[in-house]
Scaffold this motif. Structure first.
Motif, PDB file in Angstrom:
ATOM      1  N   ASN A  44       0.859  -1.190   0.000  1.00  0.00           N
ATOM      2  CA  ASN A  44       0.000   0.000   0.000  1.00  0.00           C
ATOM      3  C   ASN A  44       0.894   1.239   0.000  1.00  0.00           C
ATOM      4  O   ASN A  44       2.115   1.134   0.105  1.00  0.00           O
ATOM      5  CB  ASN A  44      -0.966  -0.006   1.193  1.00  0.00           C
ATOM      6  CG  ASN A  44      -0.236  -0.014   2.517  1.00  0.00           C
ATOM      7  OD1 ASN A  44       0.531   0.893   2.822  1.00  0.00           O
ATOM      8  ND2 ASN A  44      -0.463  -1.043   3.316  1.00  0.00           N
ATOM      9  N   VAL A  45       0.300   2.404  -0.100  1.00  0.00           N
ATOM     10  CA  VAL A  45       1.068   3.642  -0.240  1.00  0.00           C
ATOM     11  C   VAL A  45       1.957   3.903   0.974  1.00  0.00           C
ATOM     12  O   VAL A  45       3.083   4.390   0.830  1.00  0.00           O
ATOM     13  CB  VAL A  45       0.130   4.839  -0.520  1.00  0.00           C
ATOM     14  CG1 VAL A  45       0.894   6.142  -0.544  1.00  0.00           C
ATOM     15  CG2 VAL A  45      -0.594   4.630  -1.846  1.00  0.00           C
ATOM     16  N   THR A  46       1.503   3.568   2.165  1.00  0.00           N
ATOM     17  CA  THR A  46       2.306   3.852   3.355  1.00  0.00           C
ATOM     18  C   THR A  46       3.544   2.952   3.470  1.00  0.00           C
ATOM     19  O   THR A  46       4.405   3.213   4.298  1.00  0.00           O
ATOM     20  CB  THR A  46       1.474   3.758   4.652  1.00  0.00           C
ATOM     21  OG1 THR A  46       0.906   2.454   4.757  1.00  0.00           O
ATOM     22  CG2 THR A  46       0.374   4.807   4.655  1.00  0.00           C
ATOM     23  N   ASP A  47       3.648   1.926   2.638  1.00  0.00           N
ATOM     24  CA  ASP A  47       4.854   1.093   2.602  1.00  0.00           C
ATOM     25  C   ASP A  47       6.013   1.804   1.916  1.00  0.00           C
ATOM     26  O   ASP A  47       7.162   1.381   2.038  1.00  0.00           O
ATOM     27  CB  ASP A  47       4.600  -0.217   1.849  1.00  0.00           C
ATOM     28  CG  ASP A  47       3.808  -1.223   2.664  1.00  0.00           C
ATOM     29  OD1 ASP A  47       3.647  -1.019   3.880  1.00  0.00           O
ATOM     30  OD2 ASP A  47       3.353  -2.217   2.068  1.00  0.00           O
ATOM     31  N   LEU A  48       5.726   2.853   1.168  1.00  0.00           N
ATOM     32  CA  LEU A  48       6.773   3.551   0.419  1.00  0.00           C
ATOM     33  C   LEU A  48       7.716   4.296   1.362  1.00  0.00           C
ATOM     34  O   LEU A  48       7.267   4.949   2.300  1.00  0.00           O
ATOM     35  CB  LEU A  48       6.138   4.545  -0.558  1.00  0.00           C
ATOM     36  CG  LEU A  48       5.234   3.915  -1.617  1.00  0.00           C
ATOM     37  CD1 LEU A  48       4.454   5.001  -2.351  1.00  0.00           C
ATOM     38  CD2 LEU A  48       6.056   3.087  -2.584  1.00  0.00           C
ATOM     39  N   VAL A  49       9.015   4.187   1.086  1.00  0.00           N
ATOM     40  CA  VAL A  49      10.019   4.839   1.918  1.00  0.00           C
ATOM     41  C   VAL A  49      10.885   5.773   1.067  1.00  0.00           C
ATOM     42  O   VAL A  49      11.089   6.932   1.418  1.00  0.00           O
ATOM     43  CB  VAL A  49      10.904   3.791   2.636  1.00  0.00           C
ATOM     44  CG1 VAL A  49      11.982   4.464   3.443  1.00  0.00           C
ATOM     45  CG2 VAL A  49      10.059   2.878   3.507  1.00  0.00           C
ATOM     46  N   ASN A  52      11.020  10.334  -0.583  1.00  0.00           N
ATOM     47  CA  ASN A  52      10.322  11.297   0.285  1.00  0.00           C
ATOM     48  C   ASN A  52       8.816  11.316   0.003  1.00  0.00           C
ATOM     49  O   ASN A  52       8.262  12.332  -0.427  1.00  0.00           O
ATOM     50  CB  ASN A  52      10.918  12.703   0.111  1.00  0.00           C
ATOM     51  CG  ASN A  52      10.380  13.687   1.124  1.00  0.00           C
ATOM     52  OD1 ASN A  52       9.964  13.315   2.201  1.00  0.00           O
ATOM     53  ND2 ASN A  52      10.364  14.956   0.755  1.00  0.00           N
ATOM     54  N   PRO A  53       8.118  10.203   0.238  1.00  0.00           N
ATOM     55  CA  PRO A  53       6.684  10.129  -0.049  1.00  0.00           C
ATOM     56  C   PRO A  53       5.924  11.221   0.709  1.00  0.00           C
ATOM     57  O   PRO A  53       6.082  11.368   1.918  1.00  0.00           O
ATOM     58  CB  PRO A  53       6.276   8.745   0.455  1.00  0.00           C
ATOM     59  CG  PRO A  53       7.507   8.060   0.892  1.00  0.00           C
ATOM     60  CD  PRO A  53       8.634   9.016   0.882  1.00  0.00           C
ATOM     61  N   THR A  54       5.107  11.998  -0.044  1.00  0.00           N
ATOM     62  CA  THR A  54       4.447  13.149   0.550  1.00  0.00           C
ATOM     63  C   THR A  54       2.992  13.252   0.081  1.00  0.00           C
ATOM     64  O   THR A  54       2.742  13.439  -1.104  1.00  0.00           O
ATOM     65  CB  THR A  54       5.180  14.443   0.151  1.00  0.00           C
ATOM     66  OG1 THR A  54       6.560  14.314   0.487  1.00  0.00           O
ATOM     67  CG2 THR A  54       4.594  15.646   0.832  1.00  0.00           C
ATOM     68  N   PRO A  55       2.041  13.176   1.015  1.00  0.00           N
ATOM     69  CA  PRO A  55       0.647  13.427   0.641  1.00  0.00           C
ATOM     70  C   PRO A  55       0.414  14.941   0.559  1.00  0.00           C
ATOM     71  O   PRO A  55       1.023  15.711   1.304  1.00  0.00           O
ATOM     72  CB  PRO A  55      -0.151  12.818   1.789  1.00  0.00           C
ATOM     73  CG  PRO A  55       0.769  12.860   2.956  1.00  0.00           C
ATOM     74  CD  PRO A  55       2.175  12.769   2.410  1.00  0.00           C
ATOM     75  N   GLN A  62      -8.146  17.923  -4.662  1.00  0.00           N
ATOM     76  CA  GLN A  62      -7.938  16.490  -4.864  1.00  0.00           C
ATOM     77  C   GLN A  62      -6.762  16.048  -3.992  1.00  0.00           C
ATOM     78  O   GLN A  62      -5.726  16.710  -3.942  1.00  0.00           O
ATOM     79  CB  GLN A  62      -7.634  16.186  -6.325  1.00  0.00           C
ATOM     80  CG  GLN A  62      -7.476  14.709  -6.604  1.00  0.00           C
ATOM     81  CD  GLN A  62      -7.221  14.401  -8.076  1.00  0.00           C
ATOM     82  OE1 GLN A  62      -6.897  15.263  -8.863  1.00  0.00           O
ATOM     83  NE2 GLN A  62      -7.361  13.147  -8.430  1.00  0.00           N
ATOM     84  N   GLN A  63      -6.938  14.926  -3.300  1.00  0.00           N
ATOM     85  CA  GLN A  63      -5.883  14.396  -2.446  1.00  0.00           C
ATOM     86  C   GLN A  63      -4.920  13.567  -3.290  1.00  0.00           C
ATOM     87  O   GLN A  63      -5.328  12.620  -3.948  1.00  0.00           O
ATOM     88  CB  GLN A  63      -6.490  13.554  -1.329  1.00  0.00           C
ATOM     89  CG  GLN A  63      -7.366  14.364  -0.395  1.00  0.00           C
ATOM     90  CD  GLN A  63      -8.049  13.504   0.624  1.00  0.00           C
ATOM     91  OE1 GLN A  63      -7.397  12.734   1.322  1.00  0.00           O
ATOM     92  NE2 GLN A  63      -9.363  13.623   0.708  1.00  0.00           N
ATOM     93  N   LEU A  64      -3.651  13.957  -3.250  1.00  0.00           N
ATOM     94  CA  LEU A  64      -2.623  13.346  -4.083  1.00  0.00           C
ATOM     95  C   LEU A  64      -1.442  12.905  -3.233  1.00  0.00           C
ATOM     96  O   LEU A  64      -1.381  13.180  -2.037  1.00  0.00           O
ATOM     97  CB  LEU A  64      -2.144  14.351  -5.141  1.00  0.00           C
ATOM     98  CG  LEU A  64      -3.226  14.984  -6.009  1.00  0.00           C
ATOM     99  CD1 LEU A  64      -2.631  16.074  -6.874  1.00  0.00           C
ATOM    100  CD2 LEU A  64      -3.903  13.934  -6.853  1.00  0.00           C
ATOM    101  N   PHE A  65      -0.500  12.265  -3.900  1.00  0.00           N
ATOM    102  CA  PHE A  65       0.729  11.808  -3.259  1.00  0.00           C
ATOM    103  C   PHE A  65       1.861  12.050  -4.249  1.00  0.00           C
ATOM    104  O   PHE A  65       1.662  11.935  -5.463  1.00  0.00           O
ATOM    105  CB  PHE A  65       0.630  10.312  -2.951  1.00  0.00           C
ATOM    106  CG  PHE A  65       1.188   9.914  -1.624  1.00  0.00           C
ATOM    107  CD1 PHE A  65       0.395   9.899  -0.490  1.00  0.00           C
ATOM    108  CD2 PHE A  65       2.512   9.552  -1.493  1.00  0.00           C
ATOM    109  CE1 PHE A  65       0.899   9.523   0.738  1.00  0.00           C
ATOM    110  CE2 PHE A  65       3.033   9.168  -0.272  1.00  0.00           C
ATOM    111  CZ  PHE A  65       2.223   9.156   0.850  1.00  0.00           C
ATOM    112  N   ALA A  95      -3.001   3.962   3.901  1.00  0.00           N
ATOM    113  CA  ALA A  95      -2.607   2.620   4.350  1.00  0.00           C
ATOM    114  C   ALA A  95      -3.495   1.543   3.737  1.00  0.00           C
ATOM    115  O   ALA A  95      -3.109   0.374   3.681  1.00  0.00           O
ATOM    116  CB  ALA A  95      -2.661   2.536   5.875  1.00  0.00           C
ATOM    117  N   LYS A  96      -4.668   1.927   3.236  1.00  0.00           N
ATOM    118  CA  LYS A  96      -5.584   0.973   2.609  1.00  0.00           C
ATOM    119  C   LYS A  96      -5.655   1.172   1.105  1.00  0.00           C
ATOM    120  O   LYS A  96      -6.485   0.562   0.440  1.00  0.00           O
ATOM    121  CB  LYS A  96      -6.967   1.096   3.235  1.00  0.00           C
ATOM    122  CG  LYS A  96      -6.979   0.649   4.688  1.00  0.00           C
ATOM    123  CD  LYS A  96      -8.355   0.712   5.271  1.00  0.00           C
ATOM    124  CE  LYS A  96      -8.313   0.248   6.731  1.00  0.00           C
ATOM    125  NZ  LYS A  96      -9.595   0.459   7.392  1.00  0.00           N
TER     126      LYS A  96
END
Length: 108
Positions: A44-49, A52-55, A62-65, A95-96
């Motif tokens: 899932n997206v929260t697994d990214l390290v 510099n993953p940034t929401p 619109q909610q982006l990353f 996370a989902k």
């Protein structure tokens, strides 16, 4: 995760290394391939390290990353679920989120 793409041109850049190198240059194309591999291998997206993953929220709310590439380039994506999983405050529950749509590769 499962990836989709905003445009056919963006899909071609992401799926064809030669196309990416021609459009973005070797350094950015190599970084792009690494970030895409990270996305595919993540649950899932929260697994990214890396990158510099940034929401963030854009001007249209619109909610982006985003993930940093190199040379001020970043990869921008959104949730691609038909119905995004939300937290109680109405923001996306990253996370989902297991499906993302690549929206752009842009210079910051």
């Amino acid at each position: 995760m499962v990836l989709s793409f905003e445009t056919e041109e963006l899909q071609a850049i992401c799926e064809n290394e030669l196309e990416a190198k021609q459009k973005l240059g070797m350094t950015v194309a190599n970084a792009l391939q690494k970030r895409l591999a990270d996305l595919v291998s993540a649950t899932n997206v929260t697994d990214l390290v890396a990158g510099n993953p940034t929401p963030f929220t854009d001007q249209s709310n619109q909610q982006l990353f985003s993930l940093e590439l190199v040379e001020d380039y970043k990869l921008v994506f959104c949730s691609a679920h038909v119905t995004s999983r939300l937290l109680q405050d109405g923001t996306i529950d990253w996370a989902k989120t297991k499906r993302v749509k690549i929206l752009s590769i842009c210079k910051q």
